[in-house]
Motif scaffolding. Structure first.
Motif, PDB file in Angstrom:
ATOM      1  N   VAL A  61      -5.538  -0.878 -15.639  1.00  0.00           N
ATOM      2  CA  VAL A  61      -5.934  -0.819 -14.230  1.00  0.00           C
ATOM      3  C   VAL A  61      -7.057  -1.822 -13.961  1.00  0.00           C
ATOM      4  O   VAL A  61      -7.048  -2.532 -12.950  1.00  0.00           O
ATOM      5  CB  VAL A  61      -6.384   0.601 -13.852  1.00  0.00           C
ATOM      6  CG1 VAL A  61      -6.914   0.633 -12.415  1.00  0.00           C
ATOM      7  CG2 VAL A  61      -5.224   1.587 -13.996  1.00  0.00           C
ATOM      8  N   GLY A  65      -6.016  -4.503 -11.489  1.00  0.00           N
ATOM      9  CA  GLY A  65      -6.606  -4.212 -10.192  1.00  0.00           C
ATOM     10  C   GLY A  65      -5.972  -3.104  -9.390  1.00  0.00           C
ATOM     11  O   GLY A  65      -6.305  -2.925  -8.221  1.00  0.00           O
ATOM     12  N   GLY A  66      -5.052  -2.345  -9.990  1.00  0.00           N
ATOM     13  CA  GLY A  66      -4.437  -1.260  -9.243  1.00  0.00           C
ATOM     14  C   GLY A  66      -3.599  -0.361 -10.122  1.00  0.00           C
ATOM     15  O   GLY A  66      -3.135  -0.772 -11.191  1.00  0.00           O
ATOM     16  N   ILE A  67      -3.416   0.876  -9.668  1.00  0.00           N
ATOM     17  CA  ILE A  67      -2.653   1.875 -10.420  1.00  0.00           C
ATOM     18  C   ILE A  67      -1.195   1.469 -10.547  1.00  0.00           C
ATOM     19  O   ILE A  67      -0.608   1.529 -11.639  1.00  0.00           O
ATOM     20  CB  ILE A  67      -2.743   3.252  -9.730  1.00  0.00           C
ATOM     21  CG1 ILE A  67      -4.180   3.785  -9.786  1.00  0.00           C
ATOM     22  CG2 ILE A  67      -1.765   4.232 -10.364  1.00  0.00           C
ATOM     23  CD1 ILE A  67      -4.645   4.226 -11.135  1.00  0.00           C
ATOM     24  N   ARG A  68      -0.583   1.043  -9.461  1.00  0.00           N
ATOM     25  CA  ARG A  68       0.854   0.766  -9.487  1.00  0.00           C
ATOM     26  C   ARG A  68       1.186  -0.401 -10.421  1.00  0.00           C
ATOM     27  O   ARG A  68       2.120  -0.321 -11.215  1.00  0.00           O
ATOM     28  CB  ARG A  68       1.366   0.479  -8.070  1.00  0.00           C
ATOM     29  CG  ARG A  68       2.883   0.333  -7.987  1.00  0.00           C
ATOM     30  CD  ARG A  68       3.357   0.311  -6.555  1.00  0.00           C
ATOM     31  NE  ARG A  68       3.007   1.539  -5.859  1.00  0.00           N
ATOM     32  CZ  ARG A  68       3.707   2.665  -5.959  1.00  0.00           C
ATOM     33  NH1 ARG A  68       4.796   2.701  -6.727  1.00  0.00           N
ATOM     34  NH2 ARG A  68       3.348   3.736  -5.291  1.00  0.00           N
ATOM     35  N   ARG A  69       0.404  -1.469 -10.328  1.00  0.00           N
ATOM     36  CA  ARG A  69       0.659  -2.617 -11.202  1.00  0.00           C
ATOM     37  C   ARG A  69       0.425  -2.256 -12.666  1.00  0.00           C
ATOM     38  O   ARG A  69       1.165  -2.696 -13.553  1.00  0.00           O
ATOM     39  CB  ARG A  69      -0.229  -3.797 -10.794  1.00  0.00           C
ATOM     40  CG  ARG A  69       0.174  -4.441  -9.470  1.00  0.00           C
ATOM     41  CD  ARG A  69      -0.576  -5.733  -9.226  1.00  0.00           C
ATOM     42  NE  ARG A  69      -1.997  -5.509  -8.990  1.00  0.00           N
ATOM     43  CZ  ARG A  69      -2.521  -5.231  -7.796  1.00  0.00           C
ATOM     44  NH1 ARG A  69      -1.733  -5.142  -6.731  1.00  0.00           N
ATOM     45  NH2 ARG A  69      -3.826  -5.048  -7.651  1.00  0.00           N
ATOM     46  N   ARG A  74     -12.587   2.674  -5.160  1.00  0.00           N
ATOM     47  CA  ARG A  74     -11.257   2.594  -4.550  1.00  0.00           C
ATOM     48  C   ARG A  74     -11.366   1.840  -3.230  1.00  0.00           C
ATOM     49  O   ARG A  74     -11.986   2.319  -2.283  1.00  0.00           O
ATOM     50  CB  ARG A  74     -10.682   3.976  -4.331  1.00  0.00           C
ATOM     51  CG  ARG A  74     -10.005   4.622  -5.545  1.00  0.00           C
ATOM     52  CD  ARG A  74     -10.968   5.040  -6.626  1.00  0.00           C
ATOM     53  NE  ARG A  74     -10.284   5.804  -7.679  1.00  0.00           N
ATOM     54  CZ  ARG A  74     -10.865   6.196  -8.796  1.00  0.00           C
ATOM     55  NH1 ARG A  74     -12.152   5.907  -9.017  1.00  0.00           N
ATOM     56  NH2 ARG A  74     -10.192   6.875  -9.716  1.00  0.00           N
ATOM     57  N   LYS A  75     -10.787   0.654  -3.214  1.00  0.00           N
ATOM     58  CA  LYS A  75     -10.809  -0.192  -2.032  1.00  0.00           C
ATOM     59  C   LYS A  75      -9.389  -0.386  -1.504  1.00  0.00           C
ATOM     60  O   LYS A  75      -8.413  -0.212  -2.239  1.00  0.00           O
ATOM     61  CB  LYS A  75     -11.411  -1.562  -2.364  1.00  0.00           C
ATOM     62  CG  LYS A  75     -12.827  -1.519  -2.919  1.00  0.00           C
ATOM     63  CD  LYS A  75     -13.841  -1.196  -1.839  1.00  0.00           C
ATOM     64  CE  LYS A  75     -15.265  -1.331  -2.360  1.00  0.00           C
ATOM     65  NZ  LYS A  75     -16.280  -1.054  -1.329  1.00  0.00           N
ATOM     66  N   ARG A  93      -8.020  -3.108  -0.933  1.00  0.00           N
ATOM     67  CA  ARG A  93      -7.403  -4.245  -1.612  1.00  0.00           C
ATOM     68  C   ARG A  93      -7.218  -4.013  -3.109  1.00  0.00           C
ATOM     69  O   ARG A  93      -6.794  -4.913  -3.834  1.00  0.00           O
ATOM     70  CB  ARG A  93      -8.260  -5.499  -1.400  1.00  0.00           C
ATOM     71  CG  ARG A  93      -9.663  -5.410  -1.953  1.00  0.00           C
ATOM     72  CD  ARG A  93     -10.457  -6.681  -1.643  1.00  0.00           C
ATOM     73  NE  ARG A  93     -11.800  -6.656  -2.191  1.00  0.00           N
ATOM     74  CZ  ARG A  93     -12.842  -6.083  -1.619  1.00  0.00           C
ATOM     75  NH1 ARG A  93     -12.681  -5.454  -0.463  1.00  0.00           N
ATOM     76  NH2 ARG A  93     -14.044  -6.119  -2.180  1.00  0.00           N
ATOM     77  N   GLY A  94      -7.550  -2.824  -3.574  1.00  0.00           N
ATOM     78  CA  GLY A  94      -7.366  -2.528  -4.985  1.00  0.00           C
ATOM     79  C   GLY A  94      -8.509  -1.693  -5.526  1.00  0.00           C
ATOM     80  O   GLY A  94      -9.311  -1.134  -4.777  1.00  0.00           O
ATOM     81  N   MET A  95      -8.581  -1.602  -6.842  1.00  0.00           N
ATOM     82  CA  MET A  95      -9.603  -0.817  -7.507  1.00  0.00           C
ATOM     83  C   MET A  95     -10.561  -1.768  -8.213  1.00  0.00           C
ATOM     84  O   MET A  95     -10.150  -2.558  -9.061  1.00  0.00           O
ATOM     85  CB  MET A  95      -8.970   0.162  -8.484  1.00  0.00           C
ATOM     86  CG  MET A  95      -8.081   1.180  -7.794  1.00  0.00           C
ATOM     87  SD  MET A  95      -7.263   2.315  -8.930  1.00  0.00           S
ATOM     88  CE  MET A  95      -8.659   3.238  -9.582  1.00  0.00           C
TER      89      MET A  95
END
Length: 206
Positions: free
Chosen positions: A51, A55-59, A89-90, A92-94
């Motif tokens: 993560v 930069g994100g959970i899904r990716r 948590r933004k 545009r990402g984490m």
């Protein structure tokens, strides 16, 4: 010592803390005492680093072939165990917090150790004809503990008793690691289960 809320990583050697291999780090708040209760699962650290990198959970979930909800739970568990927020948590990402940056540095060191073992196994492929499996198998502290203890004790029932698990559980953990690393790790001898050259080298790395 250190600023309030700062994190530190305590790396336990086999002799100082036999049940916890070096790669299975203990991450504690700087005001806390060294304790096995603070041990953080390698799987959670692996998800956290994905993560942080992507930069994100899904990716991260896509790269790990895990469900987004499972990755989110790993991150949440890590934050709960540490008692600090690791991400902002933004939209545009984490984004990593200051504490998250500290954990990332330690997590990268751990992943480098495990990657070095897997790379070593890959280089040995030409000598034994067996292809190593997925490195993700190494991100399991119980498997690493089983290998380290068996290499130390040479006795599977003793290793199982020390870990508080059954002997078949230790045997299965070793079998999974052997499959992942593409070669036998131990030899049955009159002196018990003795690690081979690779097994001894990798147990020391863990």
């Amino acid at each position: 010592t250190g600023t309030p809320g700062a994190l530190r990583v305590l790396l336990a050697s086999r002799r100082a803390w036999l049940l916890y291999p070096t790669a299975a780090v203990l991450i504690c708040l700087s005001t806390h005492e060294f304790s096995p209760d603070k041990m953080i699962g390698l799987r959670h650290l692996h998800a956290f680093l994905a993560v942080a990198t992507l930069g994100g959970i899904r990716r991260a979930a896509e790269s790990l072939y895990r469900a987004p909800s499972a990755v989110a739970r790993s991150v949440g568990t890590l934050e709960e165990n540490l008692g600090v927020a690791l991400f902002e948590r933004k939209g545009r990402g984490m984004l990593l917090t200051a504490s998250g940056e500290l954990v990332r540095t330690r997590a990268e060191r751990i992943e480098a150790e495990l990657q070095a073992v897997h790379d070593d196994a890959t280089r040995a492929q030409g000598r034994n004809g067996r292809k190593p499996g997925n490195i993700d198998v190494l991100f399991n502290e119980r498997r690493l503990q089983s290998m380290v203890l068996l290499a130390e004790l040479h006795h599977m029932p003793g290793a199982a008793q020390s870990l508080g698990v059954s002997q078949p559980a230790v045997s299965q953990a070793i079998a999974v690691l052997e499959d992942a690393l593409g070669q036998p790790l131990f030899h049955r001898t009159a002196h018990g289960m003795v690690p081979g050259d690779a097994g001894r080298r990798w147990a020391q790395a863990f």
